[in-house]
Design a protein around this motif. Structure first.
Motif, short mmCIF file in Angstrom:
data_model
loop_
_atom_site.label_atom_id
_atom_site.label_comp_id
_atom_site.label_asym_id
_atom_site.label_seq_id
_atom_site.Cartn_x
_atom_site.Cartn_y
_atom_site.Cartn_z
N SER A 48 14.13 -24.29 21.50
CA SER A 48 13.83 -25.14 20.28
C SER A 48 12.81 -24.60 19.29
N GLN A 49 12.47 -25.22 18.29
CA GLN A 49 11.60 -24.89 17.18
C GLN A 49 10.51 -25.96 16.93
N ARG A 100 17.70 -26.60 19.85
CA ARG A 100 19.01 -25.93 19.75
C ARG A 100 20.06 -26.90 20.87
N LEU A 103 7.47 -18.18 14.16
CA LEU A 103 8.04 -19.23 13.39
C LEU A 103 7.42 -19.39 12.36
N PHE A 141 10.77 -22.09 7.10
CA PHE A 141 11.46 -22.98 7.87
C PHE A 141 11.78 -24.25 6.98
N SER A 161 3.01 -22.90 14.95
CA SER A 161 4.26 -23.13 15.53
C SER A 161 4.83 -22.08 16.17
N TYR A 204 9.48 -31.30 16.81
CA TYR A 204 10.29 -30.25 17.04
C TYR A 204 11.78 -30.48 17.25
N ASN A 243 7.40 -17.80 23.24
CA ASN A 243 6.56 -18.26 22.12
C ASN A 243 6.77 -17.19 21.06
N GLN A 285 17.21 -30.02 11.78
CA GLN A 285 15.94 -29.46 11.33
C GLN A 285 15.63 -30.13 10.02
N ASP A 295 9.02 -20.59 17.81
CA ASP A 295 10.26 -20.79 18.42
C ASP A 295 10.38 -20.38 19.74
N HIS A 296 10.80 -21.57 20.47
CA HIS A 296 10.72 -21.25 22.09
C HIS A 296 12.03 -21.11 22.42
#
Length: 292
Positions: free
Chosen positions: A112-113, A131, A150, A155, A106, A128, A147, A86, A108-109
């Motif tokens: 992943s971010q 995780r 984020l 961040f 942006s 990206y 979706n 990150q 948060d999936h």
């Protein structure tokens, strides 16, 4: 999830560099170096390769005679660059902000971010971080993605390291996945899953398809959000080629045989095989260690 079937791509399949046809070679080189934080790996006349370490990520090919694609065309939706931490992702996002790169958003999936931008010629870019796979959730062979909001500022406050910003091109990165704009999802599935040999990992309401090898959340995706009904592409600025890297030359040879069985015409130079998908997006498949 990682057992390879005879008609599937090898579990260790990875994405190689994305080639872009560009009008302003110097401007795009500077952008991918200074804003995206990639290093210039080589410059050879009209071709510039950028990446991290020895890993090429973006290849810029100077084609000033070409025009921009018309709205609604098939082609590149975005090149997704994967950062291992990150902190490294935050450095790249901050550099994009400092360069005033067009910011798309942006998300948060869950797996992943991700942060989304465009380069100066309108090519989409995703930056990206994944995780750990142990945190991904799979239900009936499909990975759970979403979706979710984020906060970019939060961040950066949490993960940006001023010392890391002093050497923004240090560390590793690679193309994690490539997302294409296509004319219809059914044809994309026939080509990329039934013929090329990816596994489907997610489908969104007939509008998007996500595919991978070896249990990754997705190595490629195709959507119709801006391109429903698009036909074959003409030569334009933008996407030139997508590279897929297989573990061995035997894997490449087997894929070439499978595609010929399906009647998909391609070029075989003894080191790689190259095909066009139904929208004339060029896909080159090469063995690990042989890509150049």
């Amino acid at each position: 999830m990682t057992t390879t079937q005879p008609d599937r791509l090898a579990a260790d399949t990875a994405m190689g560099p994305v080639t872009l046809e560009v009008a302003d070679l110097d401007g795009l080189r500077d952008f991918y170096r200074d804003a995206v934080t990639l290093a210039v790996l080589s410059e050879d006349g009209p071709v510039v390769t950028l990446g991290r370490g020895t890993t090429p990520i973006v290849i810029l090919r100077h084609r000033p005679e070409l025009r921009h694609a018309s709205p609604g065309s098939a082609g590149l939706f975005h090149t997704a660059i994967l950062f291992p931490t990150q902190t490294e992702l935050a450095v790249a996002v901050a550099a994009m902000g400092a360069a005033r790169a067009p910011y798309v958003g942006s998300a948060d999936h869950l797996v992943s971010q991700a942060f989304y931008f465009e380069d100066p010629e309108g090519n989409g870019i995703e930056l990206y971080w994944d995780r750990d796979r142990t945190q991904w959730s799979w239900v009936h062979g499909r990975v759970e993605m979403d979706n979710r909001f984020l906060d970019a500022g939060a961040f950066l406050r949490e993960h940006l390291d001023p010392q890391a910003q002093e050497r923004p091109q240090d560390g590793e990165a690679a193309v994690g996945h490539v997302h294409l704009s296509v004319g219809d999802v059914a044809s994309a599935k026939e080509f990329y899953v039934e013929r090329l040999g990816f596994d489907t990992t997610s489908e969104w309401n007939g509008q998007a398809l996500f595919v991978s090898a070896g249990g990754y959340h997705h190595h490629m995706a195709m959507n119709v959000w801006r391109s429903r009904g698009a036909g074959r592409r003409f030569p334009t600025l933008g996407l030139g080629q997508v590279d897929i890297v297989l573990p061995s030359s035997d894997d490449v040879g087997e894929l070439g045989e499978r595609m010929r069985h399906f009647g998909v015409r391609g070029a075989d130079d003894g080191r790689s095989v190259t095909f066009e998908d139904p929208w004339a997006n060029t896909i080159r498949v090469v063995a690990e260690g042989a890509a150049s």
